[in-house]
Design an enzyme around this catalytic site. Sequence first.
Site, short mmCIF file in Angstrom:
data_model
loop_
_atom_site.label_atom_id
_atom_site.label_comp_id
_atom_site.label_asym_id
_atom_site.label_seq_id
_atom_site.Cartn_x
_atom_site.Cartn_y
_atom_site.Cartn_z
N PHE A 246 12.19 -11.94 -7.70
CA PHE A 246 13.02 -12.88 -8.46
C PHE A 246 13.28 -14.20 -7.74
O PHE A 246 14.18 -14.93 -8.10
CB PHE A 246 14.35 -12.24 -8.86
CG PHE A 246 14.20 -10.89 -9.48
CD1 PHE A 246 13.46 -10.70 -10.62
CD2 PHE A 246 14.78 -9.77 -8.88
CE1 PHE A 246 13.30 -9.44 -11.18
CE2 PHE A 246 14.63 -8.51 -9.43
CZ PHE A 246 13.89 -8.34 -10.58
N ILE A 595 -2.20 -14.20 -23.40
CA ILE A 595 -1.49 -13.02 -22.92
C ILE A 595 -2.53 -12.03 -22.40
O ILE A 595 -3.37 -11.53 -23.16
CB ILE A 595 -0.63 -12.38 -24.03
CG1 ILE A 595 0.39 -13.40 -24.55
CG2 ILE A 595 0.06 -11.14 -23.51
CD1 ILE A 595 1.35 -13.93 -23.50
N PRO A 598 -0.64 -7.20 -23.04
CA PRO A 598 0.54 -7.20 -23.91
C PRO A 598 1.64 -6.23 -23.45
O PRO A 598 2.82 -6.52 -23.64
CB PRO A 598 -0.02 -6.79 -25.27
CG PRO A 598 -1.46 -7.18 -25.23
CD PRO A 598 -1.89 -6.97 -23.80
N THR A 600 2.58 -5.15 -20.28
CA THR A 600 3.41 -5.66 -19.19
C THR A 600 3.99 -7.03 -19.52
O THR A 600 5.06 -7.38 -19.02
CB THR A 600 2.60 -5.72 -17.89
OG1 THR A 600 1.38 -6.45 -18.12
CG2 THR A 600 2.25 -4.33 -17.39
N GLN A 604 7.95 -8.23 -19.26
CA GLN A 604 8.46 -9.42 -18.58
C GLN A 604 9.39 -10.22 -19.47
O GLN A 604 10.46 -10.65 -19.04
CB GLN A 604 7.29 -10.29 -18.13
CG GLN A 604 6.56 -9.77 -16.90
CD GLN A 604 7.44 -9.83 -15.67
OE1 GLN A 604 7.75 -10.89 -15.16
NE2 GLN A 604 7.85 -8.67 -15.20
N GLY A 669 6.87 -15.02 -16.33
CA GLY A 669 7.87 -14.32 -15.53
C GLY A 669 9.28 -14.84 -15.68
O GLY A 669 10.24 -14.11 -15.43
N GLU A 670 9.44 -16.11 -16.08
CA GLU A 670 10.78 -16.70 -16.07
C GLU A 670 11.27 -17.19 -17.42
O GLU A 670 12.49 -17.29 -17.63
CB GLU A 670 10.80 -17.85 -15.04
CG GLU A 670 10.72 -17.30 -13.63
CD GLU A 670 10.36 -18.34 -12.59
OE1 GLU A 670 11.25 -18.74 -11.83
OE2 GLU A 670 9.18 -18.73 -12.51
#
Length: 724
Positions: A246, A595, A598, A600, A604, A669-670
């Site tokens: 993170f 993508i 799909p 994983t 996220q 990821g964010e």
Amino acid sequence: MTTVTTGTPTQPRSVGRAHTRIEGRDKVTGAARYAGEVPFADLAYGWLVLSTVARGRIRALDTEPVLAMPGVLAVLDHRNAPRVDTDYTSLLGTRPDPTIAVFQHDRVPHRGWPVALVVAETSEQAREAAEALVVHYEQEPHDVGFRGDHPDAYPLDSHGPAVTEKGDLDAQLAASAFVVDAEYTTPEEHHNPMEPHAATARWDGGRLEVIDSNQGATWVVGELANLFSLDPASVRVRSEHVGGGFGGKGVRAHQVAAVMAATALQRPVRVVLTRRQMFSLAGYRSPTAQRVRLGADADGRLRALEHGSLSLTSTVHEFIEPSAGAARVMYDADAHHTANRVVRLDVPTPTWMRAPGEAPGSFALEAALDELAEQCGLDPIELRLRNEPAKGPVSGLPFAGRNLPACFREGARRFGWADRDPRPGLRREGRWLLGTGTAAASFPAGAAPSTATVTAHPDGGFSVRISAADIGTGARTALTLLAADALRVTPERVRVLIGDSDFGPAMIAGGSMGTRSWAWAVTAAAGELLDRLALGADIPPEGITVRSDTAAAIGALAPAERHSFGAQFAEVAVDTATGEVRVRRMLGIFAAGRIVNPLTARNQFLGGMIWGISMALHEEAVRDRASGGNVGADLAGYHVATHADVPRIEADWIEDHDPRDPVGIKGIGEIGIVGAAAAVANAVWHATGVRHRDLPIRPDRVLAGTGRARPGTATPANGGAPDA
């Protein structure tokens, strides 16, 4: 010699199909070893001793009684620790945080500063001795009080300029039919990955080896080599499995302390941080105080946009939470001003935390947009669509795809937004007031140079080596699918090896840039290898290996605004008798390029959205002004969202293809956390008619009705800002 057969261009592709994690079975059965679990012969254990004062000097350490305790091997402190060098620029283009240069002087700049390392034969002996060590301090007055009007605040550049300005802000505000002028705050928030920080250091034949939990082996090698004046080739860092990062798993005090102890004792030394120590040593998200001023004409089009943000940093290192940066991409106006400022306090240095800047910045900006929509009498989605910029509001660069309107349209359809009565405080279900809210999301889609090697083996298999880090995102699996498609084989014929600095330099797992950067390097190497195999090359026993380096290709990319976008929707229920807020359902629709997996990818997105719920309703680290330390620095005192807080949450995506992008991956990821807290806060207003501009929206704040704007007030510009 052997010739390997590859597939045809028409072979079914792996990318875009759901695939379980390749290492999933190892993780759930315990076969996957994390940094604190890798066995070593003759392993010693270090335990950090942290300061109990917030500012001052170390006068003395009573080490003799500790050295006499059972199993104790050494006590390192500023008097006997190896010297390190901090006069360099890190991989990320910044000066190193002096916090990692442990035991170099007797100064204490904040509570929780490392003052010593006790090393013993067992972890239990090290901890007992560390707790017995008496440290004498010369204490000095300290200041940990963060507030929006702090007189010592100053602008600070980060990965973008501190201040951007265009147009006459005051004139455009004066000419606006509607004005929002509001202040928003977010609290101090902390990383709490499931796996604590851990590192083991040892010298092997004159080479330093570190087994670590990090977000980039290349990054850690560079820092350690610079700190200890070593040739980078003489340092190896391995990080095969990481239980969450993170932004907080870079180079920290425990790695440096482990290297110091291994150097002093000439045996392997492991240092693991406790959950409580992580609150001082692993970095965190700074609190923010943000002011947003918006001015719009009678049609809701922005004439003025000002977003200013203040965050804190330590007295020893400058780090800024660039929250005002969110406005530089999302909306344009004739007058567009943004500023990021910082104030130095006697606290630990903050660091990157999932969606740094965008997460708190989107809360303030998207909540202010909701307030403006209320004043203008417009639907919140319609207001945002009317203010879609044609190019970067600050950069002036073209957007390499901006499918935010499509996200809103699809999300509104699936969420049932058309049935929403815009008036607040009307829907009730028993003791619960119900409301819905929305917000936009954006996060940069960058790429950094990386290297990778792909080898064709005589048995028909392929191996990929890259210094990537899988911090729980499924990167290992994604790279396997990408390599398989590039080689035109099934994933079962590809083995991906990651987390080892010996594989060559590669981008860290950060900034939502990891998979995009690594995929570029892996597919480039695989493509070249496929070309060689197509020529009928025989494969020797050692295989045929091709190495890629994407530096030139990335440098040749045309300048553009590259971002993932998304639309967040939330429905909440509020009990005004108890102050309880429940998120009943949440939907996120994203435009995030190609993508890869799909399964994983959805994980996220959902993880980020759940973190947004946590940010909106739960997370808040409180710093005691008397001691300078955190109150309740553990998972009992620091609340996060749990399964009970997330009854129904969905994430999906739309087609988002840019034919000019050679990779097509944008990073996910964010963006899931961006806008999520604002959507929840906007839904709370819709349920209750009370605006909450301070996070988290705690029960006591709901009960006290601490919102600072009443519902239904359409305020002309000449009548001043909304009610305060």
